[in-house]
Design a protein around this motif. Structure first.
Motif, PDB file in Angstrom:
ATOM      1  N   MET A   1       0.880  -1.229   0.066  1.00  8.06           N
ATOM      2  CA  MET A   1      -0.084  -0.235   0.359  1.00  8.06           C
ATOM      3  C   MET A   1       0.904   1.391   0.168  1.00  8.06           C
ATOM      4  N   GLY A   2       1.994   0.627   0.087  1.00  9.89           N
ATOM      5  CA  GLY A   2       3.080   2.272   0.523  1.00  9.89           C
ATOM      6  C   GLY A   2       3.604   3.066  -0.645  1.00  9.89           C
ATOM      7  N   PRO A   3       3.712   2.343  -1.905  1.00 13.04           N
ATOM      8  CA  PRO A   3       3.505   3.686  -2.680  1.00 13.04           C
ATOM      9  C   PRO A   3       2.564   4.105  -3.428  1.00 13.04           C
ATOM     10  N   LEU A   4       0.998   3.736  -2.685  1.00 15.53           N
ATOM     11  CA  LEU A   4       0.082   3.815  -4.130  1.00 15.53           C
ATOM     12  C   LEU A   4      -0.407   4.535  -3.339  1.00 15.53           C
ATOM     13  N   PHE A   5      -0.381   4.888  -1.846  1.00 10.92           N
ATOM     14  CA  PHE A   5      -0.673   5.731  -0.736  1.00 10.92           C
ATOM     15  C   PHE A   5      -0.104   6.658  -1.239  1.00 10.92           C
TER      16      PHE A   5
END
Length: 370
Positions: free
Chosen positions: A299-303
């Motif tokens: 989820m990090g890069p999407l966030f």
């Protein structure tokens, strides 16, 4: 439910792989970009893109779907389409689309039928412009199966009385916001795909998500239909990241809720800040807190990408922290945990006596396209 054979075989394989990783962790040399490029390259095994270099050397429908667009941007067009052909052939052979395919090519669901498998597979087909003419009949059967199995005709939402697997696959949720985002994404994708049915077309998912999941008083999306008073990272990421909700004020409000709950600290993004209000399946006892307040790099890069669209400066701060983490750990880790408090917090790879998180995830592709 998956057969006992798949559970035992996959569980044992991951356990022994984790033991080996504890004593001989794989480290990658270079800066963050170089490390991530090595990992993505290593995830291509000549037949398909596997989900990771160590624990998950197999195809996962959702994980591949998260990365397809980035892989295309990175120049892996041929490999992406070959991966889809590999997966579709095996799914078609057994007559179902599942969450995963074992390393030896057998499709199965973990822990049960998932709402997001078909949406992410269809999304991968769409964004890669894969020729699906030979699979139309099969895909239409599976789209209809998803609709008949998971969707309430009355509301258009995921049924509340059934347990479906999801991205947070150890949790038991009732018609989660994320799963309903999957229906919204699928409905939107099918509009532009010739020859595929779209039984979701009569539902306005933007309106449904806001009506059933948006907390108008406090300004965030509930995790699921039970509407408990906690913030969930995935519930407040995907409605906006997928372009289902385009309200800027609501985006800022949801981001503020994530930050207030500490789901972005010290790195994005956690599912929740704790486990007290979440129910988990029995197997979670072996990976306690794997899917509660640990940091998930899928989820990090999407966030970060979403934050950049709202506040470029803040997004770049998050990105810099990811860069520092990748270079310090010399890998692109699956899950991270924290030790210490305040300024003494140290980020480490998630481990339990039964599991060691992977060090080389295909998700690194999404970091490379930030």
């Amino acid at each position: 439910m998956a057969g006992i054979t798949e559970y035992l075989t996959e569980g044992s394989r991951i356990f022994f792989t984790g033991v080996k990783s504890k004593f001989k962790p794989k480290e990658y040399v270079g800066d963050a970009n170089q490390i991530c490029k090595q990992i993505v390259k290593e995830c291509w095994n000549g037949k398909f893109f596997q989900t990771s270099t160590t624990n998950f050397p197999q195809f996962w429908s959702r994980d591949f779907g998260w990365c397809t667009q980035s892989l295309m941007k990175l120049g892996y067009e041929q490999e992406v389409r070959q991966t889809l052909k590999y997966a579709l052939n095996r799914f078609q052979d057994v007559g179902k689309i599942t969450t995963t395919i074992t390393p030896n090519g057998k499709p199965y669901d973990f822990p049960t039928f998932a709402v997001d498998s078909i949406p992410w597979l269809i999304h991968s087909i769409k964004v890669s412009k894969f020729y699906y003419g030979n699979y139309k009949e099969f895909l239409n059967q599976q789209i209809q199966k998803l609709f008949d199995t998971a969707v309430s005709l009355k509301t258009g939402l995921v049924k509340q009385d059934l347990h479906f697997s999801s991205m947070k696959d150890f949790a038991v949720r009732k018609s989660s916001c994320y799963d309903n985002c999957m229906l919204a994404m699928l409905a939107k994708d099918l509009e532009k795909m010739h020859g595929l049915i779209n039984p979701f077309k009569d539902y306005d998912y933007e309106e449904l998500l806001l009506k059933h999941f948006w907390n108008f008083e406090q300004g965030y999306f509930y995790d699921d239909s039970t509407k408990q008073d906690y913030i969930a990272g995935d519930a407040n990421l995907f409605p906006f990241a997928l372009g289902i909700i385009n309200d800027v004020d609501k985006l800022h409000s949801a981001l503020e809720a994530i930050q207030a709950a500490g789901l972005d600290a010290p790195l994005p993004l956690k599912y929740t800040s704790g486990r007290s209000k979440v129910n988990f399946i029995m197997q979670e006892v072996f990976l306690r807190d794997y899917e509660s307040n640990s940091i998930w790099t899928h989820m990090g890069p999407l966030f970060i990408k979403l934050v950049k669209s709202a506040n470029k400066w803040q997004g770049e701060i998050y990105q810099k922290k990811y860069t520092e983490m990748i270079e310090k750990l010399m890998c692109y880790p699956e899950v991270l945990t924290m030790q210490g408090e305040g300024e003494e917090i140290e980020i480490k790879l998630f481990k339990t006596p039964f599991y060691t998180a992977d060090r080389g995830m295909l998700w690194a592709a999404n970091y490379l396209t930030l």
